[in-house]
Write a protein that holds these residues in place. Structure first.
Motif, PDB file in Angstrom:
ATOM      1  N   GLN A 137       0.881  -1.292  -0.055  1.00  0.00           N
ATOM      2  CA  GLN A 137       0.064  -0.196   0.026  1.00  0.00           C
ATOM      3  C   GLN A 137       0.775   1.267  -0.001  1.00  0.00           C
ATOM      4  O   GLN A 137       0.255   2.305   0.140  1.00  0.00           O
ATOM      5  N   ASP A 138       2.026   1.068  -0.226  1.00  0.00           N
ATOM      6  CA  ASP A 138       3.016   2.102  -0.352  1.00  0.00           C
ATOM      7  C   ASP A 138       2.358   3.447  -1.350  1.00  0.00           C
ATOM      8  O   ASP A 138       1.989   2.570  -2.428  1.00  0.00           O
ATOM      9  N   PRO A 139       2.970   4.554  -1.156  1.00  0.00           N
ATOM     10  CA  PRO A 139       2.285   5.574  -2.256  1.00  0.00           C
ATOM     11  C   PRO A 139       2.980   5.121  -3.645  1.00  0.00           C
ATOM     12  O   PRO A 139       4.198   4.838  -4.084  1.00  0.00           O
ATOM     13  N   ASN A 140       2.312   5.738  -4.422  1.00  0.00           N
ATOM     14  CA  ASN A 140       2.785   5.824  -6.027  1.00  0.00           C
ATOM     15  C   ASN A 140       4.053   6.308  -6.209  1.00  0.00           C
ATOM     16  O   ASN A 140       4.126   7.266  -5.546  1.00  0.00           O
ATOM     17  N   GLY A 141       4.793   5.988  -6.990  1.00  0.00           N
ATOM     18  CA  GLY A 141       6.105   6.510  -7.390  1.00  0.00           C
ATOM     19  C   GLY A 141       7.394   6.322  -6.815  1.00  0.00           C
ATOM     20  O   GLY A 141       8.447   6.690  -6.935  1.00  0.00           O
ATOM     21  N   LYS A 142       7.140   5.258  -5.516  1.00  0.00           N
ATOM     22  CA  LYS A 142       8.086   4.788  -5.087  1.00  0.00           C
ATOM     23  C   LYS A 142       8.997   3.996  -5.963  1.00  0.00           C
ATOM     24  O   LYS A 142       8.875   3.202  -6.711  1.00  0.00           O
ATOM     25  N   ASN A 143      10.507   3.826  -5.511  1.00  0.00           N
ATOM     26  CA  ASN A 143      11.445   2.915  -6.028  1.00  0.00           C
ATOM     27  C   ASN A 143      11.027   1.529  -5.699  1.00  0.00           C
ATOM     28  O   ASN A 143      10.819   1.237  -4.267  1.00  0.00           O
ATOM     29  N   THR A 144      10.692   0.824  -6.642  1.00  0.00           N
ATOM     30  CA  THR A 144      10.339  -0.705  -6.193  1.00  0.00           C
ATOM     31  C   THR A 144      11.354  -1.592  -5.371  1.00  0.00           C
ATOM     32  O   THR A 144      10.659  -2.706  -4.682  1.00  0.00           O
ATOM     33  N   ASN A 145      12.524  -1.106  -5.342  1.00  0.00           N
ATOM     34  CA  ASN A 145      13.454  -2.059  -4.460  1.00  0.00           C
ATOM     35  C   ASN A 145      13.178  -1.606  -2.865  1.00  0.00           C
ATOM     36  O   ASN A 145      13.916  -2.182  -2.051  1.00  0.00           O
ATOM     37  N   ASN A 146      12.357  -0.404  -2.880  1.00  0.00           N
ATOM     38  CA  ASN A 146      12.514  -0.109  -1.434  1.00  0.00           C
ATOM     39  C   ASN A 146      10.844  -0.223  -0.830  1.00  0.00           C
ATOM     40  O   ASN A 146      10.370   0.560   0.203  1.00  0.00           O
ATOM     41  N   LEU A 147      10.027  -0.966  -1.643  1.00  0.00           N
ATOM     42  CA  LEU A 147       8.543  -1.205  -1.015  1.00  0.00           C
ATOM     43  C   LEU A 147       8.601  -2.076   0.147  1.00  0.00           C
ATOM     44  O   LEU A 147       9.419  -2.814   0.296  1.00  0.00           O
ATOM     45  N   TYR A 148       7.528  -1.422   0.898  1.00  0.00           N
ATOM     46  CA  TYR A 148       7.307  -2.402   2.119  1.00  0.00           C
ATOM     47  C   TYR A 148       5.930  -3.398   1.409  1.00  0.00           C
ATOM     48  O   TYR A 148       5.043  -2.793   1.235  1.00  0.00           O
ATOM     49  N   TRP A 149       6.142  -4.470   1.595  1.00  0.00           N
ATOM     50  CA  TRP A 149       4.845  -5.517   1.300  1.00  0.00           C
ATOM     51  C   TRP A 149       4.209  -5.974   2.493  1.00  0.00           C
ATOM     52  O   TRP A 149       4.401  -6.547   3.719  1.00  0.00           O
ATOM     53  N   ASP A 150       2.920  -5.438   2.411  1.00  0.00           N
ATOM     54  CA  ASP A 150       1.851  -5.304   3.587  1.00  0.00           C
ATOM     55  C   ASP A 150       1.324  -6.615   3.775  1.00  0.00           C
ATOM     56  O   ASP A 150       1.335  -7.353   4.738  1.00  0.00           O
ATOM     57  N   TYR A 151       1.241  -7.586   2.501  1.00  0.00           N
ATOM     58  CA  TYR A 151       0.624  -8.671   2.471  1.00  0.00           C
ATOM     59  C   TYR A 151       1.357  -9.751   1.719  1.00  0.00           C
ATOM     60  O   TYR A 151       1.942  -9.321   0.498  1.00  0.00           O
ATOM     61  N   THR A 152       1.084 -10.973   1.979  1.00  0.00           N
ATOM     62  CA  THR A 152       1.734 -12.052   1.044  1.00  0.00           C
ATOM     63  C   THR A 152       0.435 -13.063   0.887  1.00  0.00           C
ATOM     64  O   THR A 152      -0.280 -13.138   1.838  1.00  0.00           O
ATOM     65  N   GLY A 153       0.528 -13.845  -0.218  1.00  0.00           N
ATOM     66  CA  GLY A 153      -0.438 -14.807  -0.297  1.00  0.00           C
ATOM     67  C   GLY A 153      -0.298 -15.728  -1.542  1.00  0.00           C
ATOM     68  O   GLY A 153       1.201 -15.591  -2.183  1.00  0.00           O
ATOM     69  N   LEU A 154      -1.052 -16.596  -2.127  1.00  0.00           N
ATOM     70  CA  LEU A 154      -1.004 -17.233  -3.171  1.00  0.00           C
ATOM     71  C   LEU A 154      -1.773 -16.785  -4.363  1.00  0.00           C
ATOM     72  O   LEU A 154      -2.788 -15.965  -3.862  1.00  0.00           O
ATOM     73  N   TYR A 155      -1.374 -16.992  -5.391  1.00  0.00           N
ATOM     74  CA  TYR A 155      -2.214 -16.495  -6.682  1.00  0.00           C
ATOM     75  C   TYR A 155      -2.497 -17.594  -7.551  1.00  0.00           C
ATOM     76  O   TYR A 155      -1.768 -18.595  -7.541  1.00  0.00           O
TER      77      TYR A 155
END
Length: 311
Positions: free
Chosen positions: A202-220
């Motif tokens: 849910q990090d804001p748009n425009g952020k470097n993808t290497n620095n994202l905080y991943w709020d949720y994980t699951g299966l797809y």
């Protein structure tokens, strides 16, 4: 006398059938053209991963959708992104090869040396038997102008989603009900492992993808829709709340639309950080091997092919 005639007839019939069977095998295993001519007779060799026999894996074949053998250079389409365009349809150069007798030696730039016994199955199918791991891969030959790139693309959307470091939400429709997924701005689909894990942020748009905080994980999971091979279903199985179900459309090689039927909302995501599946670069600029491997859609089976070489 009658018994002797019957025995002679049986023996003659058995001899004829045995002779015919041996001759057919000889034609299949040793075609009248050279191995170099056989490999060059088709521009693309599609790796039919589900036809594989044996319990081993040859990494560069497990990654590839197609292989090409041209004047001593080996090419592969390892990615769905750019399929049909990269390298004029041949893909990327992945190494060199030598072809002699019915042996193919490949010198892969990442995986190193592999040797194969080659058997011609039919007019446009060859078997690559790896005596080191007792596994056979089956490749179907095509010319670029009659190869169905679109079919391969849409049949492998699962891998397409993995070919970006993250997918960033760039559009939310002004129609549709407010729902939990409105808060998700990034999705990531992971290659390797169980081949079905995703993350969301849910990090804001425009952020470097290497620095994202991943709020949720699951299966797809990606599924088909009857009557429309270009429209897929995408189910996100979150650990902490209910599944989210979407209709997935590919806008182009770097943009997808997710339509959320429960709320009537449409979202668009753009791929960030393209991953080339032969090698990729880490944050220190070093070349490392990517983990993506194509998975079998059915259980592996024992390989009946006998190893005739001493390695």
């Amino acid at each position: 006398m009658k018994t002797i005639k019957l025995l002679l007839t049986f023996a003659l019939t058995a001899t004829l059938f045995t002779s015919c069977y041996t001759e057919v095998n000889h034609i299949d295993d040793e075609p009248i053209i050279s191995l170099n001519e056989l490999l060059g007779s088709y521009e693309l060799w599609y790796v039919d991963i589900n036809a594989t026999k044996g319990y081993g894996e040859t990494p560069f074949l497990q990654k590839a959708f197609t292989m090409s053998f041209r004047n001593g250079n080996a090419y592969a389409n390892n990615n769905i992104v750019g399929l049909g365009d990269t390298g004029n349809g041949f893909g990327i150069n992945v190494g060199t090869y030598d072809a002699y007798d019915m042996i193919l030696d490949v010198y892969h730039v990442i995986d190193g040396f592999e040797t194969f016994d080659i058997y011609q199955v039919d007019n446009n199918t060859i078997e690559l038997y790896n005596p080191k791991n007792d596994t056979s891969y089956f490749l179907d030959g095509y010319q670029r102008n009659n190869f169905d790139y679109d079919f391969v693309f849409y049949d492998n959307i699962h891998y397409f989603l993995q070919e970006y470091n993250a997918w960033e939400k760039v559009y939310t429709s002004n129609y549709g009900a407010i729902n939990e997924f409105d808060n998700e701005n990034y999705l990531q689909f992971l290659a390797g492992g169980n081949d079905s894990e995703f993350k969301s942020s849910q990090d804001p748009n425009g952020k470097n993808t290497n620095n994202l905080y991943w709020d949720y994980t699951g299966l797809y999971g990606v599924g088909n829709i009857t009557g429309n091979n270009k429209l897929k279903t995408l189910t996100l199985d979150y650990d902490y709340f209910d599944n989210e179900y979407f209709e997935l459309s590919v806008i182009n090689d770097g943009k997808i639309e997710l339509y959320h039927p429960d709320s009537g909302t449409a979202y668009e995501f753009v791929g960030r950080g393209y991953i080339q599946f032969m090698k990729t670069t880490n944050t220190k600029g070093k070349t490392v091997t990517a983990e993506k491997m194509r998975k079998h859609r059915k259980d592996k089976i024992e390989n009946p092919r006998e190893n005739t070489r001493i390695l």
